[in-house]
Design a protein around this motif. Structure first.
Motif, PDB file in Angstrom:
ATOM      1  N   ALA A 297       0.768  -1.235   0.023  1.00  0.00           N
ATOM      2  CA  ALA A 297      -0.051  -0.039   0.018  1.00  0.00           C
ATOM      3  C   ALA A 297       0.758   1.296   0.010  1.00  0.00           C
ATOM      4  CB  ALA A 297      -1.151  -0.019   1.336  1.00  0.00           C
ATOM      5  N   GLY A 389      -5.065   1.531  14.299  1.00  0.00           N
ATOM      6  CA  GLY A 389      -3.607   0.549  14.767  1.00  0.00           C
ATOM      7  C   GLY A 389      -3.131  -0.029  13.294  1.00  0.00           C
ATOM      8  N   LEU A 390      -4.112  -0.196  12.200  1.00  0.00           N
ATOM      9  CA  LEU A 390      -3.685  -0.583  10.951  1.00  0.00           C
ATOM     10  C   LEU A 390      -2.905   0.592  10.260  1.00  0.00           C
ATOM     11  CD1 LEU A 390      -6.701  -2.576   9.422  1.00  0.00           C
ATOM     12  CD2 LEU A 390      -4.751  -3.586  10.369  1.00  0.00           C
ATOM     13  N   LEU A 393       0.556   1.300  11.866  1.00  0.00           N
ATOM     14  CA  LEU A 393       1.457   0.117  11.580  1.00  0.00           C
ATOM     15  C   LEU A 393       2.023   0.455  10.147  1.00  0.00           C
ATOM     16  CD1 LEU A 393       0.099  -3.320  13.004  1.00  0.00           C
ATOM     17  CD2 LEU A 393       2.284  -1.940  13.633  1.00  0.00           C
ATOM     18  N   HIS A 394       0.914   0.858   9.368  1.00  0.00           N
ATOM     19  CA  HIS A 394       1.422   1.213   7.935  1.00  0.00           C
ATOM     20  C   HIS A 394       2.437   2.438   8.098  1.00  0.00           C
ATOM     21  CE1 HIS A 394       1.319   1.642   3.814  1.00  0.00           C
ATOM     22  NE2 HIS A 394       0.713   2.954   3.658  1.00  0.00           N
ATOM     23  N   ARG A 397       5.914   1.380   8.850  1.00  0.00           N
ATOM     24  CA  ARG A 397       6.353   0.546   7.525  1.00  0.00           C
ATOM     25  C   ARG A 397       6.918   1.787   6.844  1.00  0.00           C
ATOM     26  NH1 ARG A 397       5.955  -4.329   5.317  1.00  0.00           N
ATOM     27  NH2 ARG A 397       5.419  -5.117   7.249  1.00  0.00           N
ATOM     28  N   ARG A 453       7.861  -9.700  -2.963  1.00  0.00           N
ATOM     29  CA  ARG A 453       7.052  -9.957  -1.854  1.00  0.00           C
ATOM     30  C   ARG A 453       5.786 -10.608  -2.240  1.00  0.00           C
ATOM     31  NH1 ARG A 453       3.300  -6.873   0.205  1.00  0.00           N
ATOM     32  NH2 ARG A 453       2.774  -6.780   2.517  1.00  0.00           N
TER      33      ARG A 453
ATOM     34  N   LEU B 279      -2.917  -3.532   4.027  1.00  0.00           N
ATOM     35  CA  LEU B 279      -2.735  -2.988   5.522  1.00  0.00           C
ATOM     36  C   LEU B 279      -2.867  -4.132   6.394  1.00  0.00           C
ATOM     37  CD1 LEU B 279      -4.656   0.323   5.993  1.00  0.00           C
ATOM     38  CD2 LEU B 279      -2.181  -0.022   5.202  1.00  0.00           C
ATOM     39  N   LEU B 280      -3.907  -5.200   6.286  1.00  0.00           N
ATOM     40  CA  LEU B 280      -3.941  -6.254   7.215  1.00  0.00           C
ATOM     41  C   LEU B 280      -2.594  -7.189   6.919  1.00  0.00           C
ATOM     42  CD1 LEU B 280      -7.680  -7.094   6.413  1.00  0.00           C
ATOM     43  CD2 LEU B 280      -6.715  -6.682   8.672  1.00  0.00           C
ATOM     44  N   GLU B 281      -2.312  -7.163   5.762  1.00  0.00           N
ATOM     45  CA  GLU B 281      -0.928  -8.063   5.652  1.00  0.00           C
ATOM     46  C   GLU B 281       0.211  -7.329   6.392  1.00  0.00           C
ATOM     47  OE1 GLU B 281      -0.506 -10.777   4.135  1.00  0.00           O
ATOM     48  OE2 GLU B 281       1.953 -10.917   4.422  1.00  0.00           O
ATOM     49  N   GLU B 282       0.237  -6.240   6.588  1.00  0.00           N
ATOM     50  CA  GLU B 282       1.551  -5.555   7.252  1.00  0.00           C
ATOM     51  C   GLU B 282       1.016  -5.865   8.884  1.00  0.00           C
ATOM     52  OE1 GLU B 282       2.273  -2.019   4.030  1.00  0.00           O
ATOM     53  OE2 GLU B 282       1.425  -1.425   6.285  1.00  0.00           O
ATOM     54  N   ALA B 283      -0.222  -5.786   9.154  1.00  0.00           N
ATOM     55  CA  ALA B 283      -0.540  -6.043  10.435  1.00  0.00           C
ATOM     56  C   ALA B 283      -0.234  -7.482  11.039  1.00  0.00           C
ATOM     57  CB  ALA B 283      -1.960  -5.818  10.852  1.00  0.00           C
TER      58      ALA B 283
END
Lengths: 463, 338
Positions: A297, A389-390, A393-394, A397, A453, B279-283
């Protein structure tokens, strides 16, 4: 994320498949995944049909076990469990420094002399692994394996040196030392006998023998002298071998791969290495950049993700960690940055005696385990908190991505001519053949880490 | 325990950030008006880079001010210069020293017999530990050494034992024994920096065993680059499963409100749907990482040593990060006095 047009992707399979490639040397600073890369390359080359031996120096136990070697015995052992359908084979061995040194002595000195050397206390200390011996012995072993000509391809891992360059210097240093005056001075008394030696060497020796004798003690000096004298007959051989190894490294059949992680120190070391290899006219195949982070993303920037977190925060449901993350954006390392080195304490409200609690509230590093668990969002948290939270985390990243890209760009700006293979970071450790195979696929994927990936890790090896 | 120690040796597997932790520890120890000397032995100039100054010469110089008026000094030990120092300890080796150099003896000592290099490096650090001023006070309250990596540190520290065995009498023997007395005393603590990953933790366990076998004092484990937990596994699975629709709505709403300035259409629901999967993959990778860290943390706990944790600095380590790490080490009690 793919490589920009500035750098050419490294054709790993081209290097491994080329029958002219006989040696691949993986070098780089410690902790960048050098040994894992060497093992993965060896496995890939073997499964593509070559007869390969991987020479590892001090591998992590689990990695060694994954290749079926759990002994330091200097003997290449066949690795079971590889796909041999293409006709290849994989052998692996771990370097036993002392054994390698002993073998040289045994091969080059007659029986009595060999025993005198092997029993000499000075030799025993030297061979058992004073730092530096590893470099000599790794190169020695490489020369031996190549001379045996039993393998199509030797993949060698370099020692975790204080400087990754040490092993390049090893053959030369040994050579120049062997031609040196010091060794002649050291040897003279033993060879010619006390007085005659002094007379022979004149002033030089009279200046020398006094201090050395007093400093080292007569017995140590004698040990060193005996050692050097006993080694004397072998020195010609040493010199020849050191020169031969050096030329072997310059041979077009050798391919150097500089291994690094996208971190400042590792890439700085990699740049030194690239420059040094060029100066020594040694053939560099390219840079392997391990543990590169990617994102599916990437079009959602860290800034925008954090702004969205703040919107959710407006509803009063985002916990404190979010606010902290928000304060650490890519270009602003945070409000805690001291701008003046001479008085950094001004930025840190932390009196030595009592300011602990005040410090905790503003620091990112809270470390009590239960505290940490408390902070992460549970499954029944409001949807907004899960969404936050998502996003958080993004954002993290994307910040890592940006930092890695900056670090890498610095390297490619200096060395645009060096082909690069990026290997996407794995969330866990690698310690079996399947893991090594997955790394091999990522290494060979010329589209770079971005598309690597998307490869399914469980998919069978490509035909 | 480490509050007693004056020589802190910091080791760790390559890539775990041992130089950074050594620097942070020196800052932490110097806090509150103390003087700490940060010693580099591997010639990498990592300390200079960390403190954003020019390359360090072979001399002790003030490199940072610690919170509360302390000072951190730094020294990058150069083996060749240390050897000449060493020879001066015993003799006035003016011309003889030059003769030695000319003959290649210095090269011999510092490269061909690199064990001697380790003798010099440890000797210099121990000298700094023992050095006193005219009033009889220690010049440095603490000496922190950025030591060789885990695989080599025991041999590095123990080299003087070996030398004392080789040179059984004379000044080299005595010097080697004096160094070993410092290194094996409670004045010294050897710390390991690790990550919560399998290989570094395993290497740490091996390193501790080796140190203990050699009779060297083990200090603490510093766990570096810990990921702050944001979402746990159940939360990620809920967001990916039965609560996916409401999470998507929350995301869409939040992103829509940030639309200004960016690509405005990214907030639309269709686009958000495409965002959710990555995003879920990263989580998921995050929770996988947390699980890995939990296992690593349990393994570290089994080592039975004091352990301190430092979080990953997402932007890389800069000077500000270094001070934060120092403060965190103090807060957790690694310096004994916080």
């Amino acid at each position: 994320m793919t490589l920009d047009s500035m750098t050419e992707p490294l054709d790993v399979d081209g290097v491994l498949d080329n029958p002219r490639t006989r040696i691949v040397v993986c070098c780089g600073s410690g902790g960048v995944g050098k040994t894992t890369t060497a093992a993965a390359l060896g496995l890939r080359a073997a499964e593509r049909g070559r007869r390969v031996v991987v020479l590892t120096i001090d591998p992590a136990r689990r990695l060694a076990q994954s290749m079926g070697i759990d002994e330091l015995d200097n003997i290449p052992r066949r690795v079971p469990g590889i796909d041999g359908s293409a006709g290849g084979e994989l052998f692996a061995m771990m370097l036993d420094m002392k054994r390698t040194f002993d073998e040289i002595v045994e091969a080059h000195a007659d029986k009595d002399r060999a025993r005198a050397i092997l029993e000499n206390p000075f030799y025993q200390s030297l061979s058992a692994g004073f730092a530096g011996t590893q470099e000599y012995m790794a190169m020695e072993k490489l020369g031996q394996l190549r001379a045996r000509d039993e393998w199509d391809l030797i993949v060698v891992d370099t020692p975790p040196s204080r400087s990754a360059l040490d092993f390049l210097d090893a053959p030369n240093r040994l050579g120049s030392f062997l031609d040196g005056t010091f060794i002649k001075v050291l040897m003279a008394p033993a060879k010619l006998g006390g007085r005659a030696g002094m007379k022979f060497l004149g002033v030089g020796m009279s200046v020398m023998s006094g201090p050395l004798n007093k400093l080292m003690g007569a017995q140590l000096l004698r040990d060193v002298q005996t050692f050097v004298a006993a080694m004397d007959t072998m020195f010609g051989g040493f010199r020849t071998r050191a020169d031969a190894t050096y030329r072997l490294l310059q041979d077009p059949g050798t391919a150097f791969l500089v291994v690094a992680a996208p971190e400042r120190d590792a890439l700085r070391e990699a740049a030194y290495f690239v420059e040094r290899l060029a100066a020594e006219r040694m053939p560099l195949a390219g840079l392997v950049l391990n543990r590169v982070h990617t994102s599916g993303a990437a079009r959602l920037s860290a800034e925008r993700a954090l702004a969205a977190v703040e919107n959710l925060d407006g509803d009063g449901i985002v916990d404190r960690v979010g606010g902290q993350a928000a304060s650490r954006t890519v270009d602003d390392p945070g409000t805690l940055a001291p701008t003046d080195l001479s008085s950094p304490e001004s930025g840190f409200p932390q009196p030595a005696s009592s300011g602990v609690a005040a410090g905790v509230a503003s620091t990112v590093t809270t470390t009590d385990t239960t505290d940490q668990q408390h902070q992460s969002a549970p499954a029944d948290a409001p949807a907004a908190r899960l969404a936050a939270g998502l996003l958080r985390l993004h954002a993290e990243r994307m910040q890592v991505l940006a930092r890695e890209r900056r670090t890498r760009d610095r390297f490619t700006a200096l060395h645009p001519e060096v082909p690069v293979a990026e290997v996407a970071a794995l969330p866990g450790d690698v310690h079996d053949l399947a893991g090594l195979r997955a790394i091999g696929e990522r290494l060979a994927d010329r589209a770079g880490a971005g598309s690597a990936r998307e490869t399914d890790e469980d998919a069978p090896a490509r035909p | 325990m480490s509050s007693m120690s004056r020589l802190h040796v910091v080791s760790g597997k390559g890539g775990t950030g041992k130089t950074t932790v050594a620097a942070a520890l020196a800052l932490a120890l110097a806090s509150g008006g103390k003087r700490a000397l940060l010693v580099e032995v591997e010639g990498r100039q990592g300390i200079a880079q960390l403190f954003e100054t020019e390359a360090l010469p072979y001399e002790e110089r003030k490199i940072a001010v610690a919170p509360g008026g302390g000072e951190v000094h730094a020294l990058a030990i150069d083996a060749e210069r240390a050897l000449l120092d060493y020879l001066h300890m015993f003799y006035k080796l003016g011309s003889a020293g030059r003769a030695l150099k000319k003959l290649g003896a210095i090269d011999f000592a510092t490269t061909i017999a690199p064990g001697l290099r380790d003798v010099l490096l440890t000797g210099k650090a121990c000298e700094a530990v023992r050095r006193k001023d005219r009033t009889g006070r220690y010049v440095y309250d603490y000496v922190v050494m950025d030591a060789p990596p885990t695989g080599r540190v025991t041999r590095f520290l123990n080299v003087n034992d070996e030398v004392a065995g080789l040179a059984r009498i004379g000044p080299i023997h005595n010097q080697a024994q004096a160094v070993m007395r410092v290194l094996k005393s409670p004045e010294t603590a050897v710390h390991f920096v690790t990550l919560l990953e399998e290989m570094p933790v395993q290497e740490t366990a091996d390193g501790i065993a080796e140190l203990r076998a050699a009779g060297l004092p083990v200090g603490a484990v510093v766990v570096n680059m810990v990921r702050p937990p944001v979402l746990d596994e159940a939360a990620v699975e809920a967001a990916a499963g039965h609560r996916r629709a409401e999470v998507e709505r929350a995301l869409a709403g939040a992103l829509e409100r940030t639309g200004a300035g960016g690509s405005a259409d990214a907030g639309r629901t269709g686009r958000v749907e495409a965002l959710v999967a990555p995003l879920l993959e990263e989580a998921r990778e995050h929770t996988e990482r947390l699980a890995l860290e939990r296992r690593g943390r349990a393994d570290v706990a089994r080592l039975g040593l004091p352990a301190y944790e430092l979080h990953l600095l997402g932007d890389g380590v800069d000077l500000a990060g270094l001070y934060r790490m120092a403060r965190e080490l103090r807060r957790q009690g690694m310096t004994g006095t916080a």
